[in-house]
Design a protein around this motif. Structure first.
Motif, PDB file in Angstrom:
ATOM      1  N   HIS A 186       0.834  -1.203   0.000  1.00 19.60           N
ATOM      2  CA  HIS A 186       0.000   0.000   0.000  1.00 19.60           C
ATOM      3  C   HIS A 186       0.870   1.255   0.000  1.00 19.60           C
ATOM      4  CE1 HIS A 186      -4.284  -1.220   0.644  1.00 19.60           C
ATOM      5  NE2 HIS A 186      -3.711  -2.363   0.973  1.00 19.60           N
ATOM      6  N   GLN A 187       1.876   1.285   0.858  1.00 21.27           N
ATOM      7  CA  GLN A 187       2.715   2.477   0.989  1.00 21.27           C
ATOM      8  C   GLN A 187       3.502   2.743  -0.291  1.00 21.27           C
ATOM      9  OE1 GLN A 187       4.867   1.283   4.448  1.00 21.27           O
ATOM     10  NE2 GLN A 187       3.255   1.905   5.866  1.00 21.27           N
ATOM     11  N   VAL A 230       9.575   3.752   0.502  1.00 22.36           N
ATOM     12  CA  VAL A 230       9.688   2.488   1.237  1.00 22.36           C
ATOM     13  C   VAL A 230      10.564   1.551   0.407  1.00 22.36           C
ATOM     14  CG1 VAL A 230       7.455   2.719   2.379  1.00 22.36           C
ATOM     15  CG2 VAL A 230       7.599   1.518   0.187  1.00 22.36           C
ATOM     16  N   PHE A 241       5.667  11.264   2.913  1.00 20.57           N
ATOM     17  CA  PHE A 241       5.209   9.923   3.266  1.00 20.57           C
ATOM     18  C   PHE A 241       3.958   9.983   4.125  1.00 20.57           C
ATOM     19  CE2 PHE A 241       5.034   6.410   6.281  1.00 20.57           C
ATOM     20  CZ  PHE A 241       5.059   5.304   5.436  1.00 20.57           C
ATOM     21  N   THR A 261       0.301   8.787   2.687  1.00 24.89           N
ATOM     22  CA  THR A 261      -0.233   7.523   3.197  1.00 24.89           C
ATOM     23  C   THR A 261      -1.456   7.748   4.076  1.00 24.89           C
ATOM     24  OG1 THR A 261       1.314   7.524   5.074  1.00 24.89           O
ATOM     25  CG2 THR A 261       1.984   6.336   3.072  1.00 24.89           C
ATOM     26  N   SER A 266      -5.541   7.247   2.284  1.00 26.45           N
ATOM     27  CA  SER A 266      -6.246   6.063   2.783  1.00 26.45           C
ATOM     28  C   SER A 266      -7.415   6.442   3.687  1.00 26.45           C
ATOM     29  CB  SER A 266      -5.270   5.160   3.563  1.00 26.45           C
ATOM     30  OG  SER A 266      -4.726   5.839   4.684  1.00 26.45           O
ATOM     31  N   HIS A 285       1.129   3.683   9.903  1.00 23.54           N
ATOM     32  CA  HIS A 285       2.301   2.821  10.006  1.00 23.54           C
ATOM     33  C   HIS A 285       2.282   2.084  11.332  1.00 23.54           C
ATOM     34  CE1 HIS A 285       6.520   1.849  10.960  1.00 23.54           C
ATOM     35  NE2 HIS A 285       6.780   1.890   9.656  1.00 23.54           N
ATOM     36  N   PRO A 313       6.672  -1.685   8.788  1.00 27.73           N
ATOM     37  CA  PRO A 313       5.282  -1.309   9.102  1.00 27.73           C
ATOM     38  C   PRO A 313       4.439  -2.485   9.603  1.00 27.73           C
ATOM     39  CG  PRO A 313       5.466  -1.662   6.760  1.00 27.73           C
ATOM     40  CD  PRO A 313       6.829  -1.939   7.342  1.00 27.73           C
ATOM     41  N   ALA A 333       1.013  -1.896  11.279  1.00 27.10           N
ATOM     42  CA  ALA A 333       0.045  -1.126  10.500  1.00 27.10           C
ATOM     43  C   ALA A 333      -1.387  -1.591  10.742  1.00 27.10           C
ATOM     44  CB  ALA A 333       0.377  -1.217   9.017  1.00 27.10           C
ATOM     45  N   ASP A 392       0.832   8.481  14.135  1.00 29.05           N
ATOM     46  CA  ASP A 392       2.051   8.481  13.319  1.00 29.05           C
ATOM     47  C   ASP A 392       2.792   9.803  13.419  1.00 29.05           C
ATOM     48  OD1 ASP A 392       1.828   5.879  12.449  1.00 29.05           O
ATOM     49  OD2 ASP A 392       1.442   6.373  10.347  1.00 29.05           O
TER      50      ASP A 392
END
Length: 434
Positions: free
Chosen positions: A98-99, A107, A151, A155, A159, A241, A261, A264, A272
């Protein structure tokens, strides 16, 4: 209360790989073998894991190298008396996937994943080092703020209900819902154990004995941390994360990669962001203990405080920019905010949203700080200060600020209030006789 879960049956075919067994396994993977080059018996295998949970290997051949991470069926820091599901490797792989999509380039690339062995092979990050080690050495990382804020903004926003339809968001929540054993560790080790007598707790004795006792008796603090725990447990705002600290970031002066992660799940965004700010604050307070000569780390400490401020301001700016351009979720439907008046009102609401997120960030930063000083797993920022009293002074300053941040969060409406308070405590000498 105990974070330990009942022993889980290991899947058929699971075995712990090391040295020759790992070479043989990797040698049967054509893409990996080609990346390493040469014959498997010539590959070097070095176990480098210094974390709390897993095995981590560096494997090198004549053509290149890879990193291999394998989950153990227990907590490595404690041993087999603390079993832990191997499924965490599944959630880590899922999170990395996903990241990589949401924040490309930030990542490590996944090269291979084996569900049965709870094993993931990734690109080898060289010459990167764990960021915490660099901070202990007093190294500044000019690229860090730009990368970590990108990041987090991407992220978290992408989401959330702000960016994705409700059905897609709920499917995401369901996909990570089984990672509850790792959530339980967080719920206990961060939000409960430092405030009670727990066998695994430790602190710098005897200097922090009285402080630890006061935290165990402080009912105002117990209410505040319980509110944060409830938010952590009941606010699936975005895919977080879950363990985003300076030990989960690998850096050079020109590049940043977020790793590990495995914690997560869908939780509160401020957890985070607060974790990053907490770890930078601890690096700032610990810096005094690493000085060999007066003010030799002044430039580093100035950079850290500036990084704390810009982590929030850059994150907030990027988050808002995404909201203005990528608001495809079901929250805040555009039809309700048409016209100039509607657009202006929505913009005020966006600012209010960020203000509330900042308050969450302040509280979670405080919680992350306290657990690293009075709980089970500590930071080398403090632990590598050999003089125990000097270490305790640095830790006491961190705890003093963290307690204030948790109990009087509204007194920190902006990030500069946090850094101003940190500066004010830099010269404070705690009285360990009380």
């Amino acid at each position: 209360m105990d974070s330990r879960v009942a022993p889980q049956p290991t899947p058929g075919g699971y075995r712990i790989l090391a040295d020759s067994a790992l070479r043989d396994y990797l040698g049967r993977l054509p893409a990996i073998a080609a990346r390493l080059g040469g014959l498997p018996e010539a590959w070097s295998v070095t176990e480098v894991g210094d974390g709390n949970l897993n095995l981590v290997f560096i494997v090198k051949g004549p053509s290149g190298g890879i990193a291999v991470k394998q989950a153990l069926p227990y907590v490595r820091l404690v041993g087999e008396s603390w079993p832990l599901p191997l499924s965490r490797a599944h959630y880590e792989h899922l999170a990395l996937t996903h990241q990589a999509r949401l924040a490309p380039g930030l990542v490590p690339a996944v090269l291979h994943h084996d569900e049965t062995l709870a094993l993931t092979a990734m690109e080898l990050l060289e010459p990167h080092i764990i960021m915490r080690k660099g901070l202990v050495a007093g190294t500044c990382y000019p690229r860090f703020v730009e990368d970590i804020t990108t990041f987090m903004a991407r992220t978290l926003f992408l989401s959330s209900d702000l960016a994705v339809p409700a059905a897609q968001k709920k499917e995401g929540i369901a996909a990570f819902a089984g990672n509850h054993a790792l959530c339980k560790i967080t719920e206990d080790l961060i939000f409960t154990d430092p405030y009670r007598k727990a066998e695994q707790n430790r602190w710098t004795q005897p200097y922090l004995d009285a402080t630890a006792a006061r935290f165990r008796e402080d009912l105002d603090l117990h209410v505040a941390i319980s509110r944060l725990k409830l938010k952590f447990m009941s606010s699936p705002e975005a895919l977080i994360h879950g363990d985003l600290h300076t030990g989960s970031i690998m850096v050079t002066e020109n590049e940043t990669k977020v790793i590990d992660p495995e914690f997560a799940f869908y939780g509160p965004m401020g957890f985070d962001v607060g974790a990053i700010i907490a770890n930078l604050l601890m690096a700032y307070f610990a810096s005094d203990g690493h000085e060999r000569e007066l003010s030799e780390r002044q430039a580093f400490e100035t950079w850290v405080l500036h990084a704390i401020e810009t982590v929030w301001t850059e994150f907030a700016g990027k988050f808002l920019a995404l909201w203005r351009s990528e608001a495809k979720g079901d929250a805040y439907p555009a039809i309700l905010f048409e016209g100039a008046a509607g657009a202006a009102r929505l913009e005020r609401e966006r600012q209010g949203y960020l203000n509330r997120l900042f308050q969450d960030t302040v509280g979670f930063a405080a919680a992350k700080t306290i657990r690293r000083i009075l709980g089970l797993a500590h930071n080398i920022d403090f632990e590598l200060i050999e003089d125990l009293k000097r270490r305790a002074v640095c830790e006491a300053r961190s705890l003093h600020l963290a307690r204030t941040m948790m109990l009087d969060t509204p007194s920190f409406p902006t990030i500069d209030k946090v850094t101003k308070a940190a500066r004010a405590l830099r010269g404070w000498q705690p009285d360990f006789s009380r």
